[in-house]
Every structure is written in C-alpha cells, then in structure tokens.
Write an enzyme that holds these catalytic residues in place. Structure first.
Site, PDB file in Angstrom:
ATOM      1  N   HIS A   1       0.785  -1.233   0.000  1.00 16.83           N
ATOM      2  CA  HIS A   1       0.000   0.000   0.000  1.00 16.83           C
ATOM      3  C   HIS A   1       0.818   1.284   0.000  1.00 16.83           C
ATOM      4  O   HIS A   1       0.362   2.322   0.450  1.00 16.83           O
ATOM      5  CB  HIS A   1      -0.944   0.003   1.205  1.00 16.83           C
ATOM      6  CG  HIS A   1      -2.061  -0.976   1.064  1.00 16.83           C
ATOM      7  ND1 HIS A   1      -3.132  -1.022   1.911  1.00 16.83           N
ATOM      8  CD2 HIS A   1      -2.277  -1.937   0.132  1.00 16.83           C
ATOM      9  CE1 HIS A   1      -3.958  -1.983   1.534  1.00 16.83           C
ATOM     10  NE2 HIS A   1      -3.454  -2.563   0.469  1.00 16.83           N
TER      11      HIS A   1
ATOM     12  N   ASP B   1      -0.467  -3.045  -6.143  1.00 15.80           N
ATOM     13  CA  ASP B   1      -0.886  -3.821  -4.977  1.00 15.80           C
ATOM     14  C   ASP B   1      -1.469  -5.158  -5.442  1.00 15.80           C
ATOM     15  O   ASP B   1      -2.638  -5.450  -5.226  1.00 15.80           O
ATOM     16  CB  ASP B   1      -1.924  -2.995  -4.199  1.00 15.80           C
ATOM     17  CG  ASP B   1      -2.370  -3.664  -2.913  1.00 15.80           C
ATOM     18  OD1 ASP B   1      -1.592  -4.454  -2.359  1.00 15.80           O
ATOM     19  OD2 ASP B   1      -3.495  -3.373  -2.470  1.00 15.80           O
TER      20      ASP B   1
ATOM     21  N   ASP C   1      -1.649 -11.060   3.878  1.00 21.67           N
ATOM     22  CA  ASP C   1      -2.746 -10.559   3.043  1.00 21.67           C
ATOM     23  C   ASP C   1      -2.369 -10.652   1.571  1.00 21.67           C
ATOM     24  O   ASP C   1      -1.712  -9.754   1.041  1.00 21.67           O
ATOM     25  CB  ASP C   1      -3.077  -9.100   3.412  1.00 21.67           C
ATOM     26  CG  ASP C   1      -4.203  -8.540   2.550  1.00 21.67           C
ATOM     27  OD1 ASP C   1      -4.907  -9.327   1.896  1.00 21.67           O
ATOM     28  OD2 ASP C   1      -4.381  -7.303   2.528  1.00 21.67           O
TER      29      ASP C   1
HETATM   30  C1  RNT Z   1      -6.944  -4.008   0.380  1.00 21.14           C
HETATM   31  C2  RNT Z   1      -6.401  -4.273   1.716  1.00 21.14           C
HETATM   32  C3  RNT Z   1      -7.220  -5.152   2.599  1.00 21.14           C
HETATM   33  C4  RNT Z   1      -7.779  -6.352   1.886  1.00 21.14           C
HETATM   34  C5  RNT Z   1      -8.443  -7.368   2.785  1.00 21.14           C
HETATM   35  C6  RNT Z   1      -9.285  -8.306   2.022  1.00 21.14           C
HETATM   36  O1  RNT Z   1      -6.079  -3.346  -0.436  1.00 21.14           O
HETATM   37  O2  RNT Z   1      -5.108  -4.766   1.625  1.00 21.14           O
HETATM   38  O3  RNT Z   1      -6.470  -5.529   3.690  1.00 21.14           O
HETATM   39  O4  RNT Z   1      -6.793  -6.997   1.158  1.00 21.14           O
HETATM   40  O5  RNT Z   1      -9.114  -6.719   3.786  1.00 21.14           O
HETATM   41 ZN    ZN Z   2      -4.176  -5.409   3.490  1.00 20.19          ZN
END
Ligand code: RNT
Ligand code: ZN
Length: 413
Positions: free
Chosen positions: A257, A289, A321
């Site tokens: 991010h 991302d 994640d």
């Molecule tokens: C999205 C975020 C978030 C999601 C999950 C599914 O860019 O990274 O954390 O990936 O909540």
């Molecule tokens: Zn995330």
C-alpha cells in the site's frame, strides 16, 4: 557430528546464536493467516462480486465454496505450517442460516468459527467488510456524503468490534479488528478535506465503544490507491498515522500500500518509537498492490529483521494478506505462511549486536561482508529441525501432500 541440525547449531554458536533458544521462541510468534486466500475473497453471502478496487485474478479449480470446504482447506494448511497461528476472518465469512445484513451481524453468526478455532488451537482476528455490497456500490463507505450510507457502515464496524471482543474473550487470545475502507475517487477531487473529515468522525463513533484490550485491539489500514480510485484515497497513510497516534488504535501497514520504492521494513522502527505496537499485512506487490503470494525475498527478510532487531516480536502483529486465484490455493497459503516464518527464523539467526557494532564503529565494509556471508549459513537445516519439532513436513515434502489433497479433494469440487 550426528545430524545436519547439530552441525548448523555449532556454526551458529560460533557467532553467538543459540539455535535452541531461537527454535523455542520462533514457535511462539503468532502469524495471522488470512482466510480469504481460500476463495478469492468471495465470502459466504453469495452475492456481490469483489469490489473496492481490489482484485483476485485467475480461476484455478478447487476453490472453497462454503464454510465446510474453507475450514477443511485451512485445517490442511495448518498441518503444513509450523508454529503458532491465528486465522484472520472478514465479516463476509459469517455463517448464517438465512441472510443477515452486515450491520446486523452478531457473535452467534461466528460461533462455528470459534468452535473451529478452539479445535485447531488458533486465535481469531476480524475485519469489517466495506466492499462487495450494494451500499458500497459507488466505492464510498465511511466517508460517503450520504448520512444513511455512513450510518450503515458505522453500524457494521461497531457490530464487528463486538464480534472481535467475543473472539478475544472466548479464545483467550486478543483479537485484532482491522478497518480498511476502499473509499476514494477516480478523478481528481474537488474536496479532499470533506471525505477525510467524515471518515474521522465515523471512526470516532466506531471506536467510542470501549472494550477490554485483552480481548480486542483496533487497527486502521491505509492505502495509496486502488483500481478505479487512482486519483485520491480517503484513508491515506498520513490520515491514519495521525489518527492512530491521537486515538486509541494502531496503524496497520500493508506492504502493498505504498509507493513502489517505499519500504515498510523501514517504517517499522519509526512507528515503534511512537506506538506500543504496529500491525502488518504482509503481501507481495508486483508493480502495484497485486497481492502475489509472499516469497522469501529481500523485503520480507528486511521486515523480519526489523521486527527482531527492534526486539518487537510481541509488538509487531503479523498478518498475511494476499490472494492468488491462478494457482492451487492451499499451496499459495502454505508457501506464504512458511515464508513468513522462515524470514523470522532467518532474522533470529543473525548476530544483530555484532552487525550494529560494525555500523556504529563505521566499519561498513565488515557490515556488508558479514551480512553477505550469513546468507550462506546452514539456515535450511535449522528450518527443517523447526518443522520436524513442530510436527510439520520438512523441506519440500509438504508439496506431495498438497498434490494428494488436490487429487482427492480439490479436483472433486
Ligand atoms: C486491500 C487491503 C485489505 C484487503 C483485505 C481483504 O487493499 O489490503 O487488507 O486486502 O481486507
Ligand atoms: Zn491489506
């Protein structure tokens, strides 16, 4: 010399590392495994397609279609990943007989997950789901100009905190409730402050309900941009870093991010100087991302090194994640989860005191030289010993088990 591990143990002892102490400590570090790798973030609502500017690409056969399948897959994963784990859930994984809208969710809708967690000796984390829903159709949730929409999502977040506290209480393991919202604009906005003011007010209301910190901690996750919302993100890094510093919650840093040359590893010590804890979403961004499966790459190792060097194994809340729908999903989970722990082990096997001394004495030549040499220490032998002691497959032997599982279970779905 009897075994490879014994040889490795001696090598590390020579640089002042007690591998026995490391193996014991490593087993206790919790890594939170995201449930959404198993079904491409579909959840059990059987409704909307994935929205919110995130995307799972690929259609490898065998994805979990219901709670039973998802739980079976997670159990399979748990049998192949050594150490202590939590399972990270999203609101859309509630298990209900009839549809229950997200603002009406209650602890009872997660009872089966609590049973599952008890059976498998794992903690649970939670996330409100502020995407893939009619109320988020225009990509705005807590920052929406319409009060009714904000109300719905505020109530949803409150409901999920209650559920998180219930997890903490039932399982005796603190639940992390992570708030991530997709809100942003595709086009350069005419008002940047307004949406952020509304998000701030919404968070204030959501977090105004106090829970015992033994049961629940709240984290806020920022982002730089999402698909379709390239121009502006309401929940930016500065927004949440300041919000968390002034309010009773923690920052969650997702390493997908930030701008591509910005490193989350470098942010960890800065955050820890000002906050008791910091949470992570460990992922692998490729060009954007993209949430590729976590591999044993330099940034993963650097993240783990910072956690260890800052003596912060209990201060950095590690969650995974990523979601790859183009390969066997069970393998995707296993690879990323094992890599996270391998990186922690790698970091715990480094003589950080010596390396810091090199830095402080200006001996950058030795610092570089030794760092390169330590990469070729018999780390794999310590890893295999760790897998063995924790009753999980050593080396690549887990892969045959995944192939078998694919043949017997996944391919029949
Ligand atoms: C999205 C975020 C978030 C999601 C999950 C599914 O860019 O990274 O954390 O990936 O909540
Ligand atoms: Zn995330």
């Amino acid at each position: 010399m009897n075994t490879r591990y014994e040889y490795a143990k001696e090598c590390y002892a020579k640089i002042g590392i007690d591998t026995e102490a490391v193996l014991n400590k490593l087993a206790e570090v919790p890594v939170s495994i995201h449930c959404w790798q198993g079904d491409d973030i579909d959840g059990f609502e059987n409704s909307a397609v994935l929205s919110g500017g995130i995307m799972a690409t690929g259609n490898y056969p065998g994805k979990a279609r219901n709670p039973e399948e998802l739980m079976a897959d997670i159990e399979k994963v748990l049998s192949m990943v050594p150490g202590k784990h939590k399972i990270n859930l999203h609101a859309i994984y509630a298990i209900t007989d009839t549809p229950v809208d997200r603002d009406k969710l209650e602890p009872k809708h997660f009872e089966k997950w609590v049973e599952f967690a008890k059976k498998n000796n794992v903690g649970l984390d939670i996330n409100p789901t502020l995407f893939s829903h009619a109320m988020a159709a225009d990509g705005l949730t807590l920052s929406h100009p319409d009060e009714k929409v904000r109300r719905f999502w505020i109530d949803h977040c409150k409901a999920m905190r209650e559920i998180g506290a219930y997890f903490g209480k039932e399982l005796g393991v603190t639940c992390v409730n992570n708030i991530w919202i997709p809100d942003g604009y595709k086009e350069i906005p005419a008002d940047r402050m307004g949406p952020r003011q509304r998000l701030k007010d919404a968070l204030d209301e959501i977090l105004s309900v106090k829970y015992d910190k033994e049961y629940l901690v709240d984290t806020v996750e920022s982002k730089v941009f999402g698909i379709g919302v390239e121009a502006y993100t309401v929940g930016s890094h500065e927004f949440y870093m300041n919000y968390a510093a002034k309010n009773d919650c923690l920052c969650l840093l997702d390493n997908g991010h930030y701008h591509p040359t910005e490193m989350v590893s470098d942010k960890i010590p800065s955050m820890l100087l000002f906050a008791d804890k910091v949470a992570l979403h460990v992922t692998r961004p490729m060009r954007w991302d993209s949430d590729h499966v976590v591999i044993f790459d330099d940034e993963l190792k650097e993240i783990a090194k910072e956690i260890v060097r800052c003596d912060a194994l209990d201060k950095v809340l590690i969650g995974l994640d990523y979601f790859d729908a183009s390969i066997n999903r069970v393998a995707a989970w296993v690879v990323g989860t094992r890599n996270m722990r391998k990186a922690l082990l790698f970091a715990m096997l480094l003589p950080h005191g010596e390396l810091k001394k090199c830095q402080d004495e200006g001996n950058y030549t030795k610092m570089l030289a030794m760092n390169e040499e330590y990469k070729f220490y018999p780390f794999a032998d310590v890893w295999n010993e760790f897998c063995k002691r924790n009753g999980t497959p050593e080396g690549d032997s887990w892969y045959a088990q995944v192939e078998e599982y694919e043949k017997e279970v996944l391919s029949k779905r």
